[in-house]
Design a protein around this motif. Structure first.
Motif, PDB file in Angstrom:
ATOM      1  N   GLY A  80      85.996  36.711  30.032  1.00  0.00           N
ATOM      2  CA  GLY A  80      86.740  35.595  30.602  1.00  0.00           C
ATOM      3  C   GLY A  80      86.067  34.248  30.407  1.00  0.00           C
ATOM      4  N   THR A  81      84.841  34.248  29.874  1.00  0.00           N
ATOM      5  CA  THR A  81      84.152  32.977  29.634  1.00  0.00           C
ATOM      6  C   THR A  81      84.812  32.289  28.437  1.00  0.00           C
ATOM      7  OG1 THR A  81      82.071  33.902  30.447  1.00  0.00           O
ATOM      8  CG2 THR A  81      81.934  31.889  29.130  1.00  0.00           C
ATOM      9  N   PRO A  82      85.252  31.044  28.615  1.00  0.00           N
ATOM     10  CA  PRO A  82      85.880  30.341  27.483  1.00  0.00           C
ATOM     11  C   PRO A  82      84.907  30.183  26.312  1.00  0.00           C
ATOM     12  CG  PRO A  82      86.243  29.162  29.556  1.00  0.00           C
ATOM     13  CD  PRO A  82      85.254  30.260  29.841  1.00  0.00           C
ATOM     14  N   GLY A  83      85.452  30.183  25.116  1.00  0.00           N
ATOM     15  CA  GLY A  83      84.631  30.063  23.916  1.00  0.00           C
ATOM     16  C   GLY A  83      83.772  28.813  23.913  1.00  0.00           C
ATOM     17  N   TRP A  84      84.307  27.695  24.399  1.00  0.00           N
ATOM     18  CA  TRP A  84      83.529  26.455  24.396  1.00  0.00           C
ATOM     19  C   TRP A  84      82.314  26.581  25.310  1.00  0.00           C
ATOM     20  CZ3 TRP A  84      82.482  23.491  28.646  1.00  0.00           C
ATOM     21  CH2 TRP A  84      83.274  23.687  29.786  1.00  0.00           C
ATOM     22  N   GLN A  85      82.459  27.319  26.440  1.00  0.00           N
ATOM     23  CA  GLN A  85      81.310  27.522  27.324  1.00  0.00           C
ATOM     24  C   GLN A  85      80.263  28.408  26.664  1.00  0.00           C
ATOM     25  OE1 GLN A  85      82.434  28.908  31.229  1.00  0.00           O
ATOM     26  NE2 GLN A  85      83.476  26.983  31.741  1.00  0.00           N
ATOM     27  N   GLU A  86      80.705  29.412  25.922  1.00  0.00           N
ATOM     28  CA  GLU A  86      79.764  30.262  25.188  1.00  0.00           C
ATOM     29  C   GLU A  86      78.971  29.438  24.177  1.00  0.00           C
ATOM     30  OE1 GLU A  86      81.541  33.744  23.413  1.00  0.00           O
ATOM     31  OE2 GLU A  86      82.852  34.011  25.147  1.00  0.00           O
ATOM     32  N   LEU A 164      74.552  28.292  38.473  1.00  0.00           N
ATOM     33  CA  LEU A 164      75.062  28.212  39.857  1.00  0.00           C
ATOM     34  C   LEU A 164      76.575  28.025  39.872  1.00  0.00           C
ATOM     35  CD1 LEU A 164      72.257  26.092  41.526  1.00  0.00           C
ATOM     36  CD2 LEU A 164      72.780  28.524  41.927  1.00  0.00           C
ATOM     37  N   TYR A 165      77.113  27.229  38.955  1.00  0.00           N
ATOM     38  CA  TYR A 165      78.562  27.057  38.846  1.00  0.00           C
ATOM     39  C   TYR A 165      79.235  28.407  38.605  1.00  0.00           C
ATOM     40  CZ  TYR A 165      83.071  26.077  36.691  1.00  0.00           C
ATOM     41  OH  TYR A 165      84.402  26.091  36.367  1.00  0.00           O
ATOM     42  N   HIS A 166      78.677  29.168  37.679  1.00  0.00           N
ATOM     43  CA  HIS A 166      79.254  30.487  37.399  1.00  0.00           C
ATOM     44  C   HIS A 166      79.174  31.399  38.616  1.00  0.00           C
ATOM     45  CE1 HIS A 166      80.498  30.717  33.173  1.00  0.00           C
ATOM     46  NE2 HIS A 166      79.642  29.717  33.005  1.00  0.00           N
ATOM     47  N   HIS A 167      78.077  31.313  39.336  1.00  0.00           N
ATOM     48  CA  HIS A 167      77.896  32.197  40.494  1.00  0.00           C
ATOM     49  C   HIS A 167      78.796  31.783  41.662  1.00  0.00           C
ATOM     50  CE1 HIS A 167      75.889  35.143  42.953  1.00  0.00           C
ATOM     51  NE2 HIS A 167      75.766  34.230  43.904  1.00  0.00           N
ATOM     52  N   ILE A 168      78.820  30.486  41.968  1.00  0.00           N
ATOM     53  CA  ILE A 168      79.534  30.014  43.162  1.00  0.00           C
ATOM     54  C   ILE A 168      81.011  29.785  42.885  1.00  0.00           C
ATOM     55  CG2 ILE A 168      79.698  28.092  44.808  1.00  0.00           C
ATOM     56  CD1 ILE A 168      76.571  27.832  44.423  1.00  0.00           C
ATOM     57  N   GLN A 169      81.318  29.099  41.798  1.00  0.00           N
ATOM     58  CA  GLN A 169      82.701  28.718  41.525  1.00  0.00           C
ATOM     59  C   GLN A 169      83.455  29.817  40.768  1.00  0.00           C
ATOM     60  OE1 GLN A 169      84.019  25.928  42.744  1.00  0.00           O
ATOM     61  NE2 GLN A 169      86.027  26.417  41.936  1.00  0.00           N
ATOM     62  N   GLN A 170      82.872  30.303  39.688  1.00  0.00           N
ATOM     63  CA  GLN A 170      83.545  31.310  38.872  1.00  0.00           C
ATOM     64  C   GLN A 170      83.411  32.718  39.458  1.00  0.00           C
ATOM     65  OE1 GLN A 170      85.184  28.804  37.099  1.00  0.00           O
ATOM     66  NE2 GLN A 170      85.286  30.433  35.581  1.00  0.00           N
TER      67      GLN A 170
END
Length: 192
Positions: A80-86, A164-170
């Motif tokens: 589910g991680t967008p390609g641009w984030q990868e 932290l964004y991935h942990h808290i928000q995503q």
């Protein structure tokens, strides 16, 4: 827990190197910011030698970490991680590696070019000089060392902020995969 990385998690070797290097860089940064204010006593020279020795240790650990990463691979991105984030994450990781090489090397180059007597790694092993004394090279390498540190701080803050964004928000497993087993293993979207 596996020593080697799996498709879903970092292995214990990668995690240990990651957190040990992070801790050593934190200590180096604190000492580096404070040591210029120390009075020129024997303790001053001990602190500088310790700073240099730990910096060389970080360089060696980063070489080991990169070799291990090339050998053991990396977990695949969390589903589910967008390609641009990868792509941004990959670029950030490689920039961190470049900075973790450049900062200790520029410090070693500064020590060499400044014409100081050779320092002994933890008082045991005399470190070779990389270049002959040269005022211009000393100034350039000192600037690279200092400004590289501030750039590293910015990149590390972005790296930690993204985790932290991935942990808290995503609410995904991005951060948890690099933490010791059981830390923060709370309701997250697990990777497949």
């Amino acid at each position: 827990m596996s020593l080697k990385n799996t498709p879903d998690r970092w292995g214990s070797v990668s995690k240990s190197l990651h957190w040990l290097i992070a801790l050593l860089i934190l200590a180096l940064g604190i000492v580096g910011l404070l040591m210029g204010e120390l009075p020129k006593t024997p303790k001053y020279f001990w602190v500088y030698t310790a700073h240099k020795s730990i910096g060389i240790t970080v360089l060696v650990l980063v070489v080991l970490r990169l070799a291990w990463r090339l050998y053991a691979g990396a977990p695949r991105p969390v589903p589910g991680t967008p390609g641009w984030q990868e792509r941004v994450a990959s670029a950030t990781h490689w920039l961190l590696y470049v900075m973790m090489f450049a900062i200790p090397l520029s410090g070693w180059l500064y020590d060499s070019a400044s014409g100081l007597r050779p320092f002994k790694l933890f008082g045991l092993l005399e470190m070779p000089k990389l270049v002959a004394p040269d005022e211009g090279a000393a100034q350039l390498s000192h600037a690279l060392h200092e400004w590289g540190f501030w750039l590293l701080i910015l990149v590390v803050l972005a790296h930690a902020g993204a985790a932290l964004y991935h942990h808290i928000q995503q609410r995904d497993a991005t951060l948890v995969r690099m933490l010791p087993q059981g830390w923060l293993d709370t309701p997250q979207k697990e990777s497949a």
